[in-house]
Scaffold this motif. Structure first.
Motif: not given
Length: 490
Positions: A149-152, A162-165, A199-206
Motif C-alpha cells: 500500500f505504500t509503494g506509490t 486527517t485520518h486518511t493515512a 499499527i500498519f497501513p492496510d489500505t492506500l494512504p490518502g
C-alpha cells in the motif's frame, strides 16, 4: 479656593461618580443576563426527536443526568470570544461525594487529538516536521512498515491528523490500575502488554477517510523523536502553558499533583471504572486530562489565530489550513461542519467511563464544551447541545421533527414480543397505546415512534427500526439502523 475651581472639581467628581455608577449597573445587568441564561440552559435541554403537534418543554439538567445515570457533568460556554460562564453539576466521585466544580478534571479522550495536532502544526512551522513528507523521515527507532500500500503513496503527517493515512487501530481501551502499561513502541507493534493490535497501513494512504487512533500514536512518536522531549513535556510547553490551561496534562498515568482534581469514571451500569480511571499511554490519541474551561481556551486560541489576533501556537495561515476540509469533512485535527462564515469545528471523546464533546464557530467567537464522567454521558451532552443552540441562537444541533403515524390497534398489536440476533435480544411492549423498546444492552425502555406501518424511530434518536412481515399479517423480524436483523422469537 475660587468658586470656579470648586465648580470644576464638582463637575469632575460628578462625572466619575456617574461613570462608576453606570459601570456597576452595566456589570450587574450583564451578570443578571448571564445568570438568566444559565437558568435557561439548566432547564432547557431538548430531546433528539420531537413529534409534530406535541408541546416540547425544556428538560432539567439534573433530572436528565439522573435519567441517564450520569454522576457528574461540567460545561463551559464561550460567547464573543470569551468564556461567558462555566459550571459543574453532580459528583466527581460518588464514593467520596466529591462535587464537580470548574476545576474538576476529566479525561478528554479523543479530544486529545485536535489539541495534540495543534502542537504538531506548531512544530511544522518551526521546521521540525513537514505535513507532506514521508513520516518515516521523522521516526528514529521505529518505522511505519512499508508494504504493497505504500509503494506509490506514503503515510504523512497531513494524512495522520486527517485520518486518511490508511492505518489500522480505531481506538484504545486503556489500562486499569495494576495492569502493566506498554511502551509506545510496544503499542505500535501490538506487542504485549499492549491490548491493541499492530499499527500498519492496510489500505492506500490518502484514498479513504477512516478514523485511526493508531495514526495519532504514530504522530506522537514522530513529534517526540523530532523535538527530543517526552510527549507530555512537549504538549505542556507548546500548548498548555501558552494558553493558560493550568488544569490540563497529558501525563499518563496522571501526576499526583492533579489526582485531587480528577473525576472518577463510571460505566453505563453506574459502577466505577476499576481503579477510578484507566491509563492511556496513547497520549496524543486519548491521554489528555483537562476541564471544559481549559478546552475553551484552546477553542478561543484557534478562533483568534484564524483572525490573526493571537498566534501563540500557530500562525493565521496555518490556522486556515487547520480548518480546511479534507476527506469526510475533516481538518488538521478537528472535524468540520458547514462552510464559509458558518464553519463549525468540533470533536467528541469516549474513554472508559468518560464522554465529552466540543462545538465551536470558527468565525463567530462562540462555542461550548461539555465533559462527563460516564459511559452514558453522550446522551445528556447531546440534549444540552440542542438546548444551548436554541437558547443562544447557535446552530449546534436541533431535534429531529417527525410526523407520527397513527397505527390502528390491530397494526400495533402485531409488534410486541421478543426479538433476537445471536446473543442479543430486545423486547417490544405496548402501554397506554404507546410502543416501547427494551434493548438488552440498554438500561430502561425507550419509546418508539411510528413514521409508517414498518418504520419507527426511537424517542432518543439512537435507533430506527424497520419491521419485516410474512405477507401482510405476521411480523417475522426487525432491522435495526439498516444493519442488524433481529428475528422475532415470541
Amino acid at each position: 479656593m475660587q468658586s470656579a475651581q470648586l465648580r470644576a472639581i464638582w463637575r469632575r467628581s460628578s462625572f466619575f461618580i456617574a461613570a462608576n455608577l453606570f459601570f456597576m449597573l452595566s456589570s450587574a445587568c450583564a451578570q443578571t443576563n448571564v445568570t438568566d441564561k444559565i437558568r435557561q440552559v439548566e432547564n432547557g435541554l431538548l430531546p433528539a426527536v420531537v413529534v409534530e403537534g406535541e408541546q416540547t418543554e425544556g428538560l432539567s439538567i439534573t433530572e436528565r443526568m439522573k435519567h441517564h445515570k450520569v454522576p457528574g457533568l461540567s460545561i463551559a460556554v464561550i460567547k464573543d470570544g470569551k468564556i461567558e460562564w462555566a459550571k459543574g453539576y453532580g459528583a466527581a466521585s460518588q464514593e467520596s461525594a466529591k462535587p464537580v466544580d470548574e476545576n474538576t478534571m476529566f479525561q478528554a479522550a479523543s479530544i486529545s487529538k485536535p489539541v495534540a495536532a495543534l502542537a504538531a502544526l506548531h512544530w511544522v512551522e518551526k521546521g521540525k516536521l513537514s505535513l507532506d513528507n514521508n513520516i518515516n523521515a521523522y521516526l528514529k527507532d521505529w518505522q511505519v512498515p512499508d508494504n504493497k500500500f505504500t509503494g506509490t503513496e506514503k503515510v504523512t503527517l497531513r494524512r495522520l491528523v486527517t485520518h486518511t493515512a490508511g492505518l489500522t487501530v480505531h481506538g484504545f481501551r486503556g489500562y486499569a490500575k495494576g495492569e502493566e502499561v506498554p511502551t509506545v513502541i510496544q503499542l505500535l507493534n501490538g506487542e504485549k502488554p499492549a491490548n491493541s493490535k499492530t499499527i500498519f497501513p492496510d489500505t492506500l494512504p490518502g484514498k479513504i477517510w477512516r478514523y485511526s487512533g493508531g495514526g495519532y500514536t504514530v504522530m506522537q512518536k514522530a513529534l517526540s523523536d523530532q523535538v527530543g522531549k517526552p510527549f507530555p513535556v512537549i504538549m505542556q510547553e507548546t500548548v498548555l502553558a501558552k494558553l493558560g490551561m493550568i488544569h490540563s496534562s497529558y501525563e499518563q498515568p496522571l501526576a499526583e499533583k492533579f489526582t485531587a482534581f480528577a473525576a472518577t469514571g463510571y460505566r453505563s451500569n453506574g459502577k466505577a471504572v476499576k481503579g477510578e480511571w484507566h491509563t492511556y499511554p496513547e497520549m496524543a490519541a486519548a491521554g489528555l486530562w483537562t476541564t471544559p474551561s481549559d478546552l475553551a481556551r484552546y477553542i478561543i486560541e484557534v478562533q483568534e489565530s484564524l483572525q490573526g489576533k493571537s498566534n501563540k501556537v500557530i500562525s493565521k495561515s496555518m490556522a486556515e489550513q487547520m480548518l480546511t476540509k479534507h476527506l469526510d469533512r475533516w481538518g488538521l485535527g478537528p472535524g468540520l461542519d458547514k462552510s464559509g462564515d458558518a464553519l463549525v469545528f468540533n470533536h467528541g471523546g469516549a474513554n472508559e467511563g468518560f464522554r465529552c464533546v466540543f462545538m465551536a464557530q470558527a468565525y463567530g467567537g462562540n462555542g461550548v464544551v461539555i465533559m462527563t464522567n460516564s459511559d452514558n454521558g453522550s446522551a445528556v451532552a447531546s440534549e444540552l447541545l440542542r438546548g444551548i443552540s436554541k437558547i443562544y441562537g447557535w446552530d449546534f444541533g436541533k431535534p429531529t421533527q417527525v410526523k407520527k403515524f397513527d397505527l390502528t390497534a390491530e397494526q400495533a398489536g402485531k409488534l410486541p414480543g421478543k426479538y433476537r440476533m445471536q446473543n442479543y435480544t430486545f423486547e417490544l411492549t405496548q402501554t397506554n397505546g404507546k410502543l416501547y423498546a427494551k434493548p438488552q444492552w440498554e438500561d430502561g425502555i425507550i419509546e418508539i415512534i411510528p413514521e409508517n406501518t414498518t418504520k419507527f424511530l426511537t424517542r432518543d434518536g439512537q435507533f430506527w427500526l424497520e419491521f419485516q412481515y410474512e405477507g401482510d399479517s405476521k411480523v417475522k423480524a426487525v432491522k435495526l439502523n439498516g444493519r442488524e436483523v433481529f428475528e422475532k422469537i415470541e
